[in-house]
Design an enzyme around this catalytic site. Structure first.
Site, PDB file in Angstrom:
ATOM      1  N   CYS A   8    -112.251  27.380 -10.258  1.00 14.17           N
ATOM      2  CA  CYS A   8    -111.279  26.843 -11.203  1.00 14.17           C
ATOM      3  C   CYS A   8    -111.484  25.326 -11.317  1.00 14.17           C
ATOM      4  O   CYS A   8    -111.930  24.680 -10.370  1.00 14.17           O
ATOM      5  CB  CYS A   8    -109.836  27.096 -10.809  1.00 14.17           C
ATOM      6  N   ARG A  16    -118.282  24.766 -11.173  1.00 11.67           N
ATOM      7  CA  ARG A  16    -117.364  25.307 -10.172  1.00 11.67           C
ATOM      8  C   ARG A  16    -117.243  26.824 -10.291  1.00 11.67           C
ATOM      9  O   ARG A  16    -116.789  27.475  -9.357  1.00 11.67           O
ATOM     10  CB  ARG A  16    -115.980  24.651 -10.318  1.00 11.67           C
ATOM     11  N   TRP A  42    -111.338  30.947 -12.501  1.00 10.26           N
ATOM     12  CA  TRP A  42    -112.140  31.946 -11.798  1.00 10.26           C
ATOM     13  C   TRP A  42    -111.129  32.955 -11.265  1.00 10.26           C
ATOM     14  O   TRP A  42    -110.314  32.629 -10.397  1.00 10.26           O
ATOM     15  CB  TRP A  42    -112.910  31.277 -10.652  1.00 10.26           C
ATOM     16  N   ASN A  54    -104.980  25.062  -9.887  1.00 11.53           N
ATOM     17  CA  ASN A  54    -106.156  25.485  -9.120  1.00 11.53           C
ATOM     18  C   ASN A  54    -105.655  25.775  -7.715  1.00 11.53           C
ATOM     19  O   ASN A  54    -104.921  24.981  -7.149  1.00 11.53           O
ATOM     20  CB  ASN A  54    -107.170  24.325  -9.123  1.00 11.53           C
ATOM     21  N   GLY A  55    -106.020  26.940  -7.148  1.00 11.04           N
ATOM     22  CA  GLY A  55    -105.569  27.285  -5.803  1.00 11.04           C
ATOM     23  C   GLY A  55    -104.885  28.637  -5.804  1.00 11.04           C
ATOM     24  O   GLY A  55    -104.977  29.394  -6.773  1.00 11.04           O
ATOM     25  N   GLU A  84    -132.615  31.912   3.506  1.00  8.34           N
ATOM     26  CA  GLU A  84    -132.260  31.006   2.409  1.00  8.34           C
ATOM     27  C   GLU A  84    -133.094  31.318   1.157  1.00  8.34           C
ATOM     28  O   GLU A  84    -132.571  31.308   0.041  1.00  8.34           O
ATOM     29  CB  GLU A  84    -132.442  29.550   2.862  1.00  8.34           C
ATOM     30  N   LYS A  95    -131.405  32.438  -2.358  1.00  7.50           N
ATOM     31  CA  LYS A  95    -131.658  31.729  -3.631  1.00  7.50           C
ATOM     32  C   LYS A  95    -132.046  32.726  -4.713  1.00  7.50           C
ATOM     33  O   LYS A  95    -131.531  32.685  -5.817  1.00  7.50           O
ATOM     34  CB  LYS A  95    -132.792  30.699  -3.482  1.00  7.50           C
ATOM     35  N   GLU A 112    -129.051  35.077  -5.732  1.00  6.26           N
ATOM     36  CA  GLU A 112    -127.915  34.534  -6.477  1.00  6.26           C
ATOM     37  C   GLU A 112    -128.253  34.122  -7.906  1.00  6.26           C
ATOM     38  O   GLU A 112    -127.383  34.183  -8.771  1.00  6.26           O
ATOM     39  CB  GLU A 112    -127.193  33.418  -5.720  1.00  6.26           C
ATOM     40  N   HIS A 162    -138.125  48.079  13.198  1.00  7.31           N
ATOM     41  CA  HIS A 162    -136.910  48.735  13.708  1.00  7.31           C
ATOM     42  C   HIS A 162    -136.058  49.282  12.567  1.00  7.31           C
ATOM     43  O   HIS A 162    -134.879  49.564  12.759  1.00  7.31           O
ATOM     44  CB  HIS A 162    -136.109  47.750  14.568  1.00  7.31           C
ATOM     45  N   LYS A 172    -119.200  27.138  -7.401  1.00  9.87           N
ATOM     46  CA  LYS A 172    -119.847  26.095  -6.592  1.00  9.87           C
ATOM     47  C   LYS A 172    -119.006  25.768  -5.371  1.00  9.87           C
ATOM     48  O   LYS A 172    -119.527  25.522  -4.296  1.00  9.87           O
ATOM     49  CB  LYS A 172    -120.051  24.838  -7.435  1.00  9.87           C
TER      50      LYS A 172
HETATM   51  C1  AGP Z   1    -125.558  28.229  -2.228  1.00  8.67           C
HETATM   52  O1  AGP Z   1    -126.632  28.375  -3.088  1.00  8.67           O
HETATM   53  C2  AGP Z   1    -124.433  29.072  -2.547  1.00  8.67           C
HETATM   54  N1  AGP Z   1    -123.965  28.827  -3.851  1.00  8.67           N
HETATM   55  C3  AGP Z   1    -123.344  29.265  -1.517  1.00  8.67           C
HETATM   56  O2  AGP Z   1    -123.847  30.163  -0.590  1.00  8.67           O
HETATM   57  C4  AGP Z   1    -122.807  28.033  -0.753  1.00  8.67           C
HETATM   58  O3  AGP Z   1    -123.789  27.526   0.079  1.00  8.67           O
HETATM   59  C5  AGP Z   1    -121.567  28.451   0.066  1.00  8.67           C
HETATM   60  O4  AGP Z   1    -120.569  28.887  -0.803  1.00  8.67           O
HETATM   61  C6  AGP Z   1    -121.059  27.345   0.948  1.00  8.67           C
HETATM   62  O5  AGP Z   1    -120.631  26.251   0.201  1.00  8.67           O
HETATM   63  P1  AGP Z   1    -120.400  24.846   0.875  1.00  8.67           P
HETATM   64  O6  AGP Z   1    -121.701  24.389   1.403  1.00  8.67           O
HETATM   65  O7  AGP Z   1    -119.878  23.993  -0.234  1.00  8.67           O
HETATM   66  O8  AGP Z   1    -119.384  25.039   1.972  1.00  8.67           O
END
Ligand code: AGP
Length: 614
Positions: free
Chosen positions: A2, A27, A77, A103-104, A487, A491, A494, A510, A609
């Site tokens: 949001c 966001r 959101w 927001n919240g 990681e 990437k 997502e 395994h 975000k």
């Molecule tokens: C990263 O590409 C992601 N969008 C997500 O996993 C992110 O790292 C996670 O939400 C944690 O966010 P932060 O680092 O702002 O706490």
């Protein structure tokens, strides 16, 4: 999650609101809306989906608000209720006089709704936010003062909120407040901007005032007034923000993600300034407020984080244990907060977060703080809620990261962990001088090595296209690069929606090996060092099951050509620093696959975000 904007001044409000909302798109959202103060009423316009839909709606009605110079806006959101027009913000009271964006999450919304319905409130949406609109309107009926109504209402609200409120009867007045959600006021010449984050205000003014929890600000054309929850006036703390508007432009790149990937060499150089001068000098880390004696005696560290930050934390664990001989636990914040954790004043707790607002990590940090642990925060946002909880604050200074997929902030977190581990190792005397100096020397030349990869990105793009139509993708690694595999997979997942998984290569046999056949790409992060030969054997095992093998390597071994159909070569680097290098091609592979498939690279579906709900 949001985003809120507000504007009061003398310019057309709609343009500023829509532009501000665009700046907050990163966001994450699924509907949007604005409210504009018109002649004798407040007009509200909303739309499902992207801001383009809201803009089309506004175009149809533009004559209705062409003189409006005050308004509020929101991207939502969905949490309570589907992403529909009815649930989109702004929300109003019964008669539409009182309008809010929020927001919240209002935790006691059910109780408040029951009370307000008895008093005549008619609810139209499924949102928790609408409760606040009715509650403030009810207080307004009693006080006939918008600021006072907001003050009284927020005393009855439980949960997290950033609010911006306007009322038909109080022309040219905006009231904003917050608790456990970010909100700032951009201060211009005869105009004010309210926003959840700096990108919405920085194109207009570098002056800003961050609101602290429970403070209430009233903005009019004559100035602003800040009060505390008891109504006592507070001094205004206007600061000049270090951000440049240019940081928020794509600078010619097709996407923010690609721009942010290319910024990584400079991000590293920036972090090292003032902390690592030369290999012969000790690391300078004044940000760490633990005494040297306490650091020497530490026997336990816990690192908590989510998503990409969690992967940086896993590399952090590896190097702190390796350099300093201190036991480190790493845990996802969302797991950490729901179990009995053994934490006390002798434990150092490190929270890692790009945004500094992630609800799970923030809660975990607060829990550990309450048990007396020293809290060290590694974040890209020194202005965030987590930063305010910190006893020691390591600000990674990567600059605003707009793309939802974290790239430069990950690199910045990694480098911060290296500096921290080296700093502690120097204090503890746990690494010999030659090793310390060699790590420091190589750390200083990492930016050039990344530049080498970036200048040769066409071969990575070619590789990405070759595998772009796969349904699944497996990344394997061992040791310090296991988090790199996680990681890399995150990437890809997502931003391309391909089912990608990272495994410690030794685990393949395994279970996961059952999935391998001629359709499965397996990318092996084959960096020279202690686990190279083992990983090579694991890659052979995968090849024997006909998997489509790809190597990411700093080895020049000719024999690799027999085993792998694609080899992505990276510059040579010592094993302990290899995660900083190895992740770059994986970021690029994810980027190019997503771009090739025509996905929304910077704003992938369903993601936000900054994840401000638990
Ligand atoms: C990263 O590409 C992601 N969008 C997500 O996993 C992110 O790292 C996670 O939400 C944690 O966010 P932060 O680092 O702002 O706490």
């Amino acid at each position: 999650m949001c985003g809120i904007v507000g504007y009061i001044g003398n310019k057309p409000a709609v343009d500023i609101l829509i532009n501000g909302l665009h700046q907050l798109e990163y966001r994450g959202y699924d509907s949007a809306g604005v409210a504009l103060q018109c002649e004798d009423k407040i007009n509200i316009y909303k739309a499902e989906g992207k801001l383009e839909n809201l803009s089309s709606e506004l175009t149809l009605h533009k004559r209705e608000f062409e003189n409006a110079t005050m308004g509020i806006g929101h991207i939502r959101w969905a949490t309570h209720g589907a992403p529909t027009v009815i649930n989109a913000h702004p929300h109003t009271c019964n008669c539409g006089s009182l309008v809010i964006v929020h927001n919240g999450i209002i935790e006691n919304h059910k109780e408040l709704k029951a009370l307000l319905e008895k008093k005549g409130a008619k609810f139209r949406s499924q949102t928790d936010t609408e409760t606040v609109a009715h509650l403030i309107a009810y207080k307004y009926e009693q006080t006939r003062n918008l600021t006072e109504a907001v003050r009284l209402a927020t005393k009855e609200i439980e949960g997290a909120y950033a609010l911006c409120v306007m009322h038909k009867n109080e022309k040219n007045k905006l009231v904003a407040t917050k608790r456990n959600a970010p909100l700032l006021v951009g201060v211009g010449e005869g105009e004010y901007f309210v926003a959840s984050d700096v990108p919405a205000t920085i194109p207009y003014t570098k002056k800003a005032m961050y609101l602290h929890d429970n403070e209430i600000v009233t903005l009019t054309l004559n100035g602003m007034k800040l009060i505390n929850p008891d109504g006592i006036e507070l001094a205004q703390k206007i600061e000049t923000l270090p951000w440049e508007p240019v940081a928020l432009s794509k600078m010619g790149y097709k996407h923010f993600m690609l721009k942010e990937i290319h910024e990584q060499p400079d991000v590293i150089r920036n972090i090292l300034v003032g902390k690592l001068h030369c290999a012969e000098e000790n690391i300078s880390l004044n940000e760490v407020k633990l005494t040297k004696d306490t650091l020497k005696e530490l026997n336990r560290i816990q690192i908590i984080a989510c998503g990409t930050s969690l992967h940086a934390a896993m590399v952090g664990k590896y190097i702190i244990e390796n350099f300093c001989g201190i036991a480190v636990d790493v845990e996802a914040s969302s797991e950490y907060i729901y179990r009995k954790t053994v934490t006390d004043s002798k434990t150092l707790v490190i929270g890692v977060s790009q945004s500094g607002e992630t609800a799970d990590t923030l809660t975990a940090i607060k829990q550990s703080k309450a048990k007396g642990s020293h809290i060290l925060i590694i974040t890209n946002r020194p202005d965030s809620a987590m930063a305010r909880e910190a006893d020691s604050l390591l600000s990674v200074n990567a600059g605003i990261e707009v793309s939802v997929a974290a790239t430069k902030s990950y690199i910045a977190q990694l480098v911060s962990f290296y500096l921290l581990a080296l700093y502690m190792a120097e204090i503890k005397g746990s690494l010999d001088n030659a090793t310390l100096q060699s790590i420091k020397t190589d750390l200083m030349i990492v930016p050039q090595k990344i530049e080498q990869i970036l200048s040769n990105k066409e071969s990575i793009q070619q590789c990405a296209r070759h595998y772009a139509n796969t349904k699944d993708f497996i990344y394997i690694a061992r040791g310090i690069n296991y988090p790199t595999a996680l990681e890399g997979a995150l990437k890809l997942k997502e931003i391309s929606y391909i089912n990608a998984t990272g495994y410690p290569a030794g685990e393949l046999k395994h279970g996961p090996i059952a999935m391998l056949d001629e359709s499965m790409p397996v990318l092996s992060i084959l960096m020279k060092g202690s686990v190279y030969e083992k990983l090579l054997s694991n890659s052979e095992e995968a090849k024997a099951r006909n998997a489509r093998m790809i190597a990411l390597t700093n080895s020049k071994d000719e024999k690799l050509k027999e085993l792998f159909e694609f080899i992505i070569e990276v510059p040579d680097i010592q094993e302990l620093l290899s995660p900083i290098i190895a992740i770059i091609p994986l970021q690029l592979i994810a980027y190019y696959i997503s771009e090739y498939l025509g996905k929304d690279v910077d704003q992938p579906r369903n993601l936000a975000k900054s994840v401000t709900v638990e």
